[in-house]
Design a protein around this motif. Structure first.
Motif, mmCIF file in Angstrom:
data_model
loop_
_atom_site.group_PDB
_atom_site.id
_atom_site.type_symbol
_atom_site.label_atom_id
_atom_site.label_comp_id
_atom_site.label_asym_id
_atom_site.label_seq_id
_atom_site.Cartn_x
_atom_site.Cartn_y
_atom_site.Cartn_z
ATOM 1 N N SER A 129 4.083 24.240 -11.223
ATOM 2 C CA SER A 129 4.349 25.019 -12.440
ATOM 3 C C SER A 129 5.842 25.151 -12.697
ATOM 4 O O SER A 129 6.286 25.074 -13.847
ATOM 5 N N VAL A 130 6.621 25.346 -11.640
ATOM 6 C CA VAL A 130 8.069 25.479 -11.798
ATOM 7 C C VAL A 130 8.660 24.183 -12.339
ATOM 8 O O VAL A 130 9.535 24.199 -13.200
ATOM 9 N N SER A 148 6.611 23.436 -16.141
ATOM 10 C CA SER A 148 6.821 24.414 -17.203
ATOM 11 C C SER A 148 7.301 25.729 -16.610
ATOM 12 O O SER A 148 6.499 26.644 -16.386
ATOM 13 N N PRO A 149 8.592 25.843 -16.331
ATOM 14 C CA PRO A 149 9.088 27.087 -15.721
ATOM 15 C C PRO A 149 8.962 28.276 -16.684
ATOM 16 O O PRO A 149 9.536 28.273 -17.758
ATOM 17 N N GLU A 150 8.154 29.223 -16.290
ATOM 18 C CA GLU A 150 7.919 30.425 -17.089
ATOM 19 C C GLU A 150 8.282 31.641 -16.245
ATOM 20 O O GLU A 150 8.145 31.611 -15.014
ATOM 21 N N PRO A 151 8.685 32.726 -16.860
ATOM 22 C CA PRO A 151 9.031 33.936 -16.092
ATOM 23 C C PRO A 151 7.861 34.485 -15.260
ATOM 24 O O PRO A 151 8.079 35.099 -14.219
ATOM 25 N N GLU A 152 6.620 34.228 -15.688
ATOM 26 C CA GLU A 152 5.459 34.727 -14.951
ATOM 27 C C GLU A 152 5.340 34.108 -13.557
ATOM 28 O O GLU A 152 4.675 34.645 -12.678
ATOM 29 N N ILE A 153 5.989 32.966 -13.373
ATOM 30 C CA ILE A 153 5.926 32.285 -12.083
ATOM 31 C C ILE A 153 6.561 33.153 -10.999
ATOM 32 O O ILE A 153 6.118 33.154 -9.850
ATOM 33 N N GLU A 212 6.300 36.287 -10.659
ATOM 34 C CA GLU A 212 5.250 37.197 -10.184
ATOM 35 C C GLU A 212 4.355 36.509 -9.154
ATOM 36 O O GLU A 212 3.996 37.094 -8.138
ATOM 37 N N ASP A 213 4.024 35.248 -9.416
ATOM 38 C CA ASP A 213 3.216 34.478 -8.460
ATOM 39 C C ASP A 213 3.960 34.293 -7.142
ATOM 40 O O ASP A 213 3.378 34.400 -6.065
#
Length: 180
Positions: A136-137, A140-145, A147-148
């Motif tokens: 995912s990083v 598509s790096p997203e800020p929610e990552i 949290e994961d």
């Protein structure tokens, strides 16, 4: 003997009294917030360990397993989930292998070994979670990552705190000073 569920405290007290277990052992069986430990008494050896199990949502949880080894008997007390012992039960009922041929001390070892084997499954699950986070990083790096990542980090810290004390239990057992 496998006792699953700790809600019937009277039954547990009766079993412990029947087998002459130390009152502190009974208390420890019912208090599921014990660290892994081993205690030797005149007639039995008491071990508390944690089985770590996966949850449906990729989380993990633990349940306490209390194992009491007597000269001719082994009693296990489980919080709720006895599926961890299904392979051992199948081997005991269907086989004349080592579990049948060797004594209670070997079965005692096999019970602890089956709990430890579950740890490897948990590490596999966490490894897969980390691979998905890594993908995912990159994709598509997203800020929610974040949290994961923190969730996996919390699980790993919790695992270390849950499993680390088991080293002392195994070391004490391997030194061989515990006899009944």
């Amino acid at each position: 003997m496998i006792i699953t569920g700790l809600a019937n405290t009277q039954l547990i007290n009766d079993i412990c009294e029947f087998y002459g277990m130390h009152p502190l052992t009974t208390e420890d069986i019912l208090n599921t917030h014990q660290r892994p430990k081993i205690e030797s008494f005149d007639d039995d050896i008491y071990v508390v360990i944690k089985v770590i199990l996966p949850m449906e949502d990729e989380g993990i949880y633990s349940e306490q397993v209390s194992i009491i080894l007597f000269k001719d008997t082994i009693i296990t007390f489980l919080e709720n989930d006895d599926r961890i012992f299904e392979p051992l039960i199948r081997m005991l009922t269907a086989s004349k292998g080592r579990l049948r041929k060797n004594g209670n001390d070997y079965l005692f070892y096999a019970i602890i070994d089956s709990v430890v084997d579950e740890y490897f499954e948990i590490f596999e699950i966490i490894g897969e979670r980390l691979e998905r986070i890594e993908d995912s990083v990159i994709i598509s790096p997203e800020p929610e990552i974040l949290e994961d990542i923190y969730s996996v980090r919390r699980d790993l810290i919790w695992l270390r705190k849950s499993i680390w004390p088991l080293r002392d239990v195994v070391a004490q057992l391997s030194r061989g000073g515990n006899t009944i």
